[in-house]
Design a protein around this motif. Structure first.
Motif, PDB file in Angstrom:
ATOM      1  N   UNK A   1      13.218   8.716   4.020  1.00 25.04           N
ATOM      2  CA  UNK A   1      14.738   8.417   4.390  1.00 25.04           C
ATOM      3  C   UNK A   1      15.756   9.100   3.518  1.00 25.04           C
ATOM      4  N   UNK A   2      15.213   9.060   2.043  1.00 22.88           N
ATOM      5  CA  UNK A   2      15.938   9.879   1.112  1.00 22.88           C
ATOM      6  C   UNK A   2      15.923  11.632   1.584  1.00 22.88           C
ATOM      7  N   UNK A   3      14.793  12.063   1.818  1.00 19.02           N
ATOM      8  CA  UNK A   3      14.432  13.516   2.320  1.00 19.02           C
ATOM      9  C   UNK A   3      15.388  13.671   3.329  1.00 19.02           C
ATOM     10  N   UNK A   4      15.438  12.810   4.440  1.00 22.38           N
ATOM     11  CA  UNK A   4      15.962  12.901   5.523  1.00 22.38           C
ATOM     12  C   UNK A   4      17.421  13.031   5.327  1.00 22.38           C
ATOM     13  N   UNK A   5      17.857  12.282   4.550  1.00 22.67           N
ATOM     14  CA  UNK A   5      19.440  12.410   4.102  1.00 22.67           C
ATOM     15  C   UNK A   5      19.887  13.709   3.666  1.00 22.67           C
ATOM     16  N   UNK A   6      18.878  14.222   2.709  1.00 23.20           N
ATOM     17  CA  UNK A   6      19.061  15.167   2.085  1.00 23.20           C
ATOM     18  C   UNK A   6      19.030  16.493   3.097  1.00 23.20           C
ATOM     19  N   UNK A   7      18.081  16.382   3.964  1.00 20.13           N
ATOM     20  CA  UNK A   7      17.865  17.689   4.975  1.00 20.13           C
ATOM     21  C   UNK A   7      19.366  17.658   6.020  1.00 20.13           C
ATOM     22  N   UNK A   8      19.546  16.395   6.309  1.00 14.59           N
ATOM     23  CA  UNK A   8      20.745  16.470   7.369  1.00 14.59           C
ATOM     24  C   UNK A   8      21.886  16.871   6.557  1.00 14.59           C
ATOM     25  N   UNK A   9      22.075  16.567   5.327  1.00 16.61           N
ATOM     26  CA  UNK A   9      23.203  17.068   4.511  1.00 16.61           C
ATOM     27  C   UNK A   9      23.256  18.584   4.486  1.00 16.61           C
TER      28      UNK A   9
ATOM     29  N   UNK B   1       0.808  -1.027   0.163  1.00 18.19           N
ATOM     30  CA  UNK B   1      -0.111  -0.016  -0.104  1.00 18.19           C
ATOM     31  C   UNK B   1       0.947   1.328  -0.088  1.00 18.19           C
ATOM     32  N   UNK B   2       1.876   1.123  -0.768  1.00 14.44           N
ATOM     33  CA  UNK B   2       3.076   2.442  -0.838  1.00 14.44           C
ATOM     34  C   UNK B   2       3.257   2.687   0.424  1.00 14.44           C
ATOM     35  N   UNK B   3       3.338   1.985   1.591  1.00 18.68           N
ATOM     36  CA  UNK B   3       4.012   2.310   2.891  1.00 18.68           C
ATOM     37  C   UNK B   3       5.550   2.192   2.820  1.00 18.68           C
ATOM     38  N   UNK B   4       5.942   1.057   2.050  1.00 18.02           N
ATOM     39  CA  UNK B   4       7.299   0.827   1.629  1.00 18.02           C
ATOM     40  C   UNK B   4       8.120   2.032   0.825  1.00 18.02           C
ATOM     41  N   UNK B   5       7.227   2.676   0.029  1.00 18.14           N
ATOM     42  CA  UNK B   5       7.600   3.680  -1.211  1.00 18.14           C
ATOM     43  C   UNK B   5       7.671   4.899  -0.139  1.00 18.14           C
ATOM     44  N   UNK B   6       6.873   5.204   0.690  1.00 15.98           N
ATOM     45  CA  UNK B   6       6.620   6.449   1.692  1.00 15.98           C
ATOM     46  C   UNK B   6       8.111   6.268   2.582  1.00 15.98           C
ATOM     47  N   UNK B   7       8.243   5.143   3.372  1.00 14.35           N
ATOM     48  CA  UNK B   7       9.369   4.896   4.068  1.00 14.35           C
ATOM     49  C   UNK B   7      10.702   5.410   3.288  1.00 14.35           C
ATOM     50  N   UNK B   8      10.853   4.983   1.924  1.00 12.16           N
ATOM     51  CA  UNK B   8      12.066   5.040   1.408  1.00 12.16           C
ATOM     52  C   UNK B   8      12.039   6.606   0.931  1.00 12.16           C
ATOM     53  N   UNK B   9      11.105   7.229   0.584  1.00 14.91           N
ATOM     54  CA  UNK B   9      11.169   8.622   0.279  1.00 14.91           C
ATOM     55  C   UNK B   9      11.674   9.523   1.334  1.00 14.91           C
TER      56      UNK B   9
ATOM     57  N   UNK C   1      13.890  13.798  12.637  1.00 10.49           N
ATOM     58  CA  UNK C   1      12.545  13.470  12.961  1.00 10.49           C
ATOM     59  C   UNK C   1      12.018  12.746  11.655  1.00 10.49           C
ATOM     60  N   UNK C   2      12.452  13.092  10.443  1.00 10.95           N
ATOM     61  CA  UNK C   2      11.684  12.542   9.300  1.00 10.95           C
ATOM     62  C   UNK C   2      12.361  11.087   9.371  1.00 10.95           C
ATOM     63  N   UNK C   3      13.559  10.748   9.480  1.00 12.14           N
ATOM     64  CA  UNK C   3      14.148   9.477   9.570  1.00 12.14           C
ATOM     65  C   UNK C   3      13.786   8.396  10.635  1.00 12.14           C
ATOM     66  N   UNK C   4      13.319   9.238  11.833  1.00 13.64           N
ATOM     67  CA  UNK C   4      12.553   8.361  12.943  1.00 13.64           C
ATOM     68  C   UNK C   4      11.270   8.035  12.424  1.00 13.64           C
ATOM     69  N   UNK C   5      10.557   8.779  11.713  1.00 13.20           N
ATOM     70  CA  UNK C   5       9.148   8.301  11.322  1.00 13.20           C
ATOM     71  C   UNK C   5       9.213   7.376  10.161  1.00 13.20           C
ATOM     72  N   UNK C   6      10.548   7.556   9.321  1.00 11.09           N
ATOM     73  CA  UNK C   6      10.485   6.442   8.402  1.00 11.09           C
ATOM     74  C   UNK C   6      10.850   5.193   9.149  1.00 11.09           C
ATOM     75  N   UNK C   7      11.623   5.288  10.133  1.00 14.67           N
ATOM     76  CA  UNK C   7      11.925   3.814  10.702  1.00 14.67           C
ATOM     77  C   UNK C   7      10.641   3.171  11.297  1.00 14.67           C
ATOM     78  N   UNK C   8       9.826   3.965  11.729  1.00 13.61           N
ATOM     79  CA  UNK C   8       8.426   3.590  12.337  1.00 13.61           C
ATOM     80  C   UNK C   8       7.806   2.939  11.322  1.00 13.61           C
TER      81      UNK C   8
END
Length: 87
Positions: free
Chosen positions: A18-26, A8-16, A34-41
């Motif tokens: 994660x990538x957005x989180x890495x960009x923001x942290x960069x 149900x696109x949850x895997x895609x949401x988690x991946x997106x 926070x986005x990474x933690x939500x992706x982890x959930x």
């Protein structure tokens, strides 16, 4: 084609997230943690339910702990600005 939306696109949401989180942290934006933690959930939920992968869930618990630690310690690593005294 059904594999694209098997979870149900949850895997895609988690991946997106994660990538957005890495960009923001960069870009030194604390919101990335926070986005990474939500992706982890999302991945913990998927690992324990639909994917039936305990390894994925345990790995993401570890990542979430690291993300929370990073969020808490973010301000401790910032050095105070030196005051400039006029000559």
């Amino acid at each position: 084609m059904s594999s694209l939306y098997q979870y149900y696109f949850l895997d895609w949401a988690g991946m997106i997230l994660s990538l957005l989180s890495a960009y923001l942290l960069g870009n030194r934006q604390r919101l990335g943690f926070l986005l990474f933690a939500f992706s982890n959930l999302i991945f913990i939920f998927l690992g324990l339910t639909w994917m039936e992968s305990v390894g994925m869930a345990v790995g993401n618990v570890a990542f979430m702990i690291i993300n929370i630690r990073g969020y808490v310690h973010w301000t401790k690593n910032v050095e105070p600005e030196a005051s400039v005294t006029p000559a």
